[in-house]
Design a protein around this motif. Structure first.
Motif, PDB file in Angstrom:
ATOM      1  N   GLU A   1     -20.591 -36.108  64.069  1.00 49.14           N
ATOM      2  CA  GLU A   1     -21.203 -35.700  62.800  1.00 49.14           C
ATOM      3  C   GLU A   1     -22.559 -36.367  62.605  1.00 49.14           C
ATOM      4  OE1 GLU A   1     -18.519 -36.508  59.633  1.00 49.14           O
ATOM      5  OE2 GLU A   1     -17.335 -34.702  59.952  1.00 49.14           O
ATOM      6  N   ASN A   2     -22.614 -37.684  62.834  1.00 43.96           N
ATOM      7  CA  ASN A   2     -23.858 -38.418  62.597  1.00 43.96           C
ATOM      8  C   ASN A   2     -24.973 -37.997  63.541  1.00 43.96           C
ATOM      9  OD1 ASN A   2     -22.633 -39.893  60.545  1.00 43.96           O
ATOM     10  ND2 ASN A   2     -22.044 -41.575  61.899  1.00 43.96           N
ATOM     11  N   SER A   3     -24.614 -37.712  64.794  1.00 41.14           N
ATOM     12  CA  SER A   3     -25.642 -37.364  65.765  1.00 41.14           C
ATOM     13  C   SER A   3     -26.211 -35.971  65.549  1.00 41.14           C
ATOM     14  CB  SER A   3     -25.086 -37.473  67.186  1.00 41.14           C
ATOM     15  OG  SER A   3     -24.093 -36.486  67.408  1.00 41.14           O
ATOM     16  N   SER A   4     -25.450 -35.092  64.888  1.00 41.95           N
ATOM     17  CA  SER A   4     -25.884 -33.704  64.727  1.00 41.95           C
ATOM     18  C   SER A   4     -26.137 -33.294  63.287  1.00 41.95           C
ATOM     19  CB  SER A   4     -24.831 -32.765  65.320  1.00 41.95           C
ATOM     20  OG  SER A   4     -23.597 -32.902  64.612  1.00 41.95           O
TER      21      SER A   4
ATOM     22  N   LEU B   1     -30.908 -47.312  65.804  1.00 41.97           N
ATOM     23  CA  LEU B   1     -31.196 -46.003  65.211  1.00 41.97           C
ATOM     24  C   LEU B   1     -29.964 -45.109  65.120  1.00 41.97           C
ATOM     25  CD1 LEU B   1     -34.576 -45.203  67.003  1.00 41.97           C
ATOM     26  CD2 LEU B   1     -34.271 -45.794  64.591  1.00 41.97           C
ATOM     27  N   ARG B   2     -28.938 -45.416  65.891  1.00 37.34           N
ATOM     28  CA  ARG B   2     -27.767 -44.539  65.927  1.00 37.34           C
ATOM     29  C   ARG B   2     -27.025 -44.584  64.607  1.00 37.34           C
ATOM     30  NH1 ARG B   2     -24.240 -45.225  71.198  1.00 37.34           N
ATOM     31  NH2 ARG B   2     -23.341 -43.332  70.342  1.00 37.34           N
ATOM     32  N   GLY B   3     -26.296 -43.504  64.352  1.00 40.46           N
ATOM     33  CA  GLY B   3     -25.610 -43.371  63.075  1.00 40.46           C
ATOM     34  C   GLY B   3     -26.294 -42.289  62.255  1.00 40.46           C
ATOM     35  N   VAL B   4     -26.169 -42.380  60.965  1.00 39.98           N
ATOM     36  CA  VAL B   4     -26.845 -41.423  60.094  1.00 39.98           C
ATOM     37  C   VAL B   4     -28.355 -41.615  60.251  1.00 39.98           C
ATOM     38  CG1 VAL B   4     -27.164 -40.658  57.716  1.00 39.98           C
ATOM     39  CG2 VAL B   4     -24.919 -41.459  58.471  1.00 39.98           C
ATOM     40  N   THR B   5     -29.061 -40.528  60.540  1.00 36.04           N
ATOM     41  CA  THR B   5     -30.495 -40.607  60.798  1.00 36.04           C
ATOM     42  C   THR B   5     -31.232 -41.119  59.568  1.00 36.04           C
ATOM     43  OG1 THR B   5     -30.334 -38.757  62.331  1.00 36.04           O
ATOM     44  CG2 THR B   5     -32.526 -39.315  61.528  1.00 36.04           C
TER      45      THR B   5
END
Length: 868
Positions: A822-825, A613-617
């Motif tokens: 950036e991806n996480s937020s 799931l990690r990365g761009v949501t």
């Protein structure tokens, strides 16, 4: 009048041995009969005292102690000059024989002396040397064990037999340089080197406090002789001689402290050992010795220095290649310092500044990737099927029984090798076909459980190497190769038959740097899950974990939600994905939900799924997992299962955060499961019990709340927030401030690690969202008020100021990848940098600057990071 005893005589002898030729300090040398005091020569007195006090052996020993050419003064002199005796051949033969007789060394010193004489370049009778080694080997094995002391014990009694006059000459670092023990038993300490120890000591090095073992030097010289001789005079060494040398070296490394470390300092010898791996008959002994040596070597070797590395690897069969991975694992992993302070981000940044270029581990990884066909062969090994015969219903029980005494894949190789050798000997007159048939029959006699464990242990080593390569700087290159060689579909086919045959209940989760003593089956599961985590993390190849039907399901989810299909799903090469009815991710979800409550495999399983799931949501990825009941399973583990493991809880909080982020359907499902105030309070208590573990979930809730509030349909947003207890709780500013205060308070620059730096980033997320709404000054003033109420003015904001200064130094480094933030937020990194700069502004009148809210009397924002 007291009677003169043997101890008195020995005491005099010791004092006399402490200065050359019995001359007292400050006196000029005189002839024996011309002494100024008119007394007889001192050595005559000693001789008479010894004769009166003890048996002839003692008398002769003391007499020899004062002779000008006696060995004791030579040893004493060698301590200062560094030019004392260095070979057993330099020890008087009579003394050798006497000590051998008294101590019952079974002739080891003479055998070593004989080996030395016959192994010299001008007299190298290798056949005779081999015979001597075969005599030494059993004696050495028994005698060496007498010198091994238990860990933690300073000393133990000598294993030498008692005698009335057991005289030993030892080097004692903490006492007199030469000690002559009288009838008492000798006391052996790990640091003491006996005159005629098992390996024979190099006396000049011994007295300079550098352990050096003569026999080992001889063996190293014998092994390396062909590389040092001229091309025309090279003498071929027999395989048996090489094996004998390697066996003695290995046994001595096990039985004697410091030997392995000493061998590791000979870099030329370490590299030479790799050349012996080309011979199948010496491969096992060589691989075992290399593994032990590299395990204690301070400086990592460079694989590119190994002669003909490419040809060496190409010469290995699959079994040898798997065992070679045991050695490679030491050369491609960063050395563990064993000091927790070295794992802080502050220390790591300092090390990176000192480093002029890539580390040796990184260089070695590149060297491996440049070997043609290397990764392809590892993929074949990792996905190779095990041929299983009938009658293995008790497989797991058999496996556990074999594991109690077979803890090394090399042992299994030795058994298989033995079976092959027996076949070779018995089939010397048979045809080639008959020989192959006989070998097959012998192998088939080995228990099925042994064969399977053999394969399991191979895969453990291979998966570890692949995992390390996936986490290195050449990650994209490795990803491309693993996809091309169908690693993921191959592992999917092995999942039910080998990797996850049953659930293990007795596994205890180890820390990152702890020594693991898990069974091969457990180790395989852990390495498999670590590989999946590294493979899926922030990479589009993660969709290879699905099959064709599951990829179609993702496309359908996007279509029904009226959102664009994920580009990586569209671009996935379907010839490289999993086949069968279930993909690897689905299989993992199924075993995860069945895992027992107390199993620590939950930690690794959650980490592997979270990495997907990690990365761009991706809304489609989240819904794919939500449909399979993942959210309900996580909440059950957090709320209802009474899980106590902080590691498992952390992994579940992180997974829950990625699963729910920006997903309104996930929050609705959460509210449906947590349908009572009691359940919600248990959930909050789990979060508050360790904010370091749960802060990623807190970040997810804050970000999701901000996203929902920014939507145009205010009525719908208010309805959703009111219906979800979690969103409603976080919508209260006082609750956000409470989390912010605690997040800043539990970390400091000196204690920041890769595990808790997320607390700093979560606190920044809260303040960035406040800045968007124009409420940043309000939040900073609230922090100041919290300081005053806690009666610690300036402590919190000074600490936060230092943390942000470190943040700039850490994340603005050109080697740092900001895409994860950036991806996480879903907040551009430029906004992160602007917010930090605003908070660190030096103007004390700026409304968004931290120093504006610290009273001058308590300000210490310029404190150096290294200060406590």
């Amino acid at each position: 009048m007291r009677t003169t005893t043997a101890d008195d005589a020995l005491a005099v002898a010791v004092r006399m041995c402490s200065r050359p030729c019995g001359i007292e300090p400050g006196r000029r040398r005189q002839r024996p009969m011309e002494r100024a005091d008119g007394l007889r020569p001192q050595f005559s007195v000693v001789r008479e005292m010894a004769a009166a006090a003890g048996p002839p052996e003692l008398s002769s020993a003391v007499s020899r102690c004062v002779r000008p050419h006696n060995i004791v003064p030579r040893l004493q002199q060698g301590r200062y000059t560094g030019h004392g005796p260095t070979r057993v051949s330099q020890i008087p033969d009579s003394l050798l024989r006497e000590r051998d007789k008294i101590a019952k060394w079974n002739g080891i010193p003479h055998l070593v002396q004989k080996l030395y004489e016959n192994s010299q370049p001008n007299n190298d009778d290798l056949l005779l040397c081999q015979g001597i080694l075969k005599e030494i080997a059993p004696l050495l094995s028994m005698e060496a064990m007498a010198f091994v002391t238990e860990d933690g014990k300073g000393a133990q009694e000598s294993k030498f037999p008692k005698s009335d006059h057991n005289m030993l000459i030892v080097y004692n670092p903490s006492g007199p340089n030469v000690v002559v023990f009288s009838p008492w038993r000798a006391v052996i300490n790990k640091q003491k080197i006996f005159l005629f120890s098992v390996c024979g000591s190099s006396w000049s090095h011994c007295f300079n406090n550098v352990p050096c073992y003569f026999l080992l030097q001889l063996l190293v010289e014998i092994l390396m002789r062909p590389t040092l001789a001229p091309q025309k005079k090279k003498q071929k060494m027999s395989e048996d001689l090489i094996k004998d040398c390697l066996s003695i070296l290995y046994n001595t490394c096990i039985c004697t402290d410091g030997v392995t470390k000493r061998l590791s300092e000979r870099n030329d010898f370490v590299l030479f050992l790799f050349t012996l791996m080309t011979n199948k008959k010496t491969f096992l002994q060589t691989a075992t010795l290399i593994e032990d040596i590299l395990g204690v070597k301070k400086e990592m070797i460079q694989l590119e220095d190994i002669p003909n590395l490419t040809n060496l690897v190409a010469s290995f069969d699959q079994q040898q290649l798997a065992n070679f991975c045991r050695i490679l694992s030491v050369t491609i992993s960063e050395l563990d310092t064993g000091n927790d302070d070295k794992h802080t981000l502050l220390a790591k940044n300092a090390e990176q500044k000192k480093a002029a270029g890539p580390s040796r581990a990184e260089i070695n990884q590149v060297t491996l990737l440049n070997i043609p066909g290397f990764i392809e062969r590892l993929c074949k090994l990792a996905t190779r099927k095990v041929s299983e015969t009938a009658g293995t219903s008790n497989f797991l029980q058999e496996l556990e029984e074999w594991y109690t005494w077979l803890d090394n894949a090399l042992v299994l190789d030795a058994l298989m090798h033995m079976a092959t050798e027996e076949t070779d000997q018995s089939s010397s007159t048979e045809s080639a076909d008959e020989s192959v048939l006989a070998a097959s029959q012998l192998r088939s006699r080995l228990p099925q459980s042994m064969k399977i464990m053999h394969e399991i242990m191979y895969k453990v080593e291979v998966l570890y190497v692949l995992c390390v390569l996936l986490m290195g700087r050449q990650r994209n290159q490795v990803h491309k190769m693993l996809a091309e060689f169908c690693l993921i579909p191959g592992l999917n086919n092995l999942f039910d038959k080998l990797i996850w045959r049953k659930h293990s209940n007795n596994h205890v989760l180890h820390g990152q740097n702890q020594i693991c003593d898990c069974s091969p089956e457990i180790s395989l599961k852990i390495q498999f899950l670590r590989l999946l985590q590294s493979f899926s993390d922030h990479h589009e190849n993660k969709y290879l974990l699905l099959n064709s039907q599951e990829l179609n399901e993702l496309s359908l989810i996007s279509l029904r939600a009226n959102i664009p299909e994920v580009e990586a799903v569209v671009n996935t090469d379907r010839s490289l994905i999993c086949d069968g009815k279930k993909g690897l991710l689905t299989r993992l979800l199924q075993v995860m939900k069945k895992e027992p409550v107390e199993s620590s495999f939950r930690f690794w399983q959650a980490r592997a799924v979270e990495s997907f799931l990690r990365g761009v949501t991706s809304y489609a990825d989240q819904m794919f997992l939500l449909k399979r009941g993942l959210l309900e399973h996580i909440l059950f583990c957090i709320i209802d299962s009474e899980c106590k493991s902080r590691d498992v809880l952390q992994s579940y909080f992180d997974l829950l955060g990625e699963l729910m982020k920006f997903n309104i359907d996930a929050f609705r499902r959460f509210n449906k499961y947590v349908n009572t105030e009691e359940k919600f309070q248990i959930f909050l208590n789990q979060i508050n019990s360790s904010l370091v573990d749960s802060n990623m979930l807190v970040r997810c809730i804050v970000l999701s709340l901000d996203r929902f509030e920014s939507q145009t349909d205010a009525v719908k947003v208010a309805e959703v927030i009111s219906q979800c207890c979690l969103l409603s709780y976080m919508s209260h500013v006082e609750n956000q401030l409470s989390f912010l205060f605690r997040l800043i308070n539990i970390i400091q620059v000196q204690t920041l690690t890769q595990e808790n730096v997320s607390c700093l980033n979560t606190s920044l997320v809260i303040l960035m969202l406040a800045r968007r709404k124009g409420k940043l000054p309000f939040y900073l003033n609230a922090l100041r008020g919290k300081e005053l109420s806690e009666k610690y003015p300036g402590f919190l904001l000074n600490n936060f100021h230092n943390l942000l200064r470190f943040w700039q130094e850490h994340y603005l480094n050109k080697d740092k990848d900001s895409t994860c933030l950036e991806n996480s937020s879903c907040i551009h990194f430029s906004y992160w940098k602007e917010t930090v700069s605003l908070l660190l502004h030096p103007d004390q009148t700026a409304p968004c600057a931290i120093i504006s809210y610290i009273d001058k009397a308590y300000m210490s924002v310029d404190k150096d990071f290294s200060e406590d």
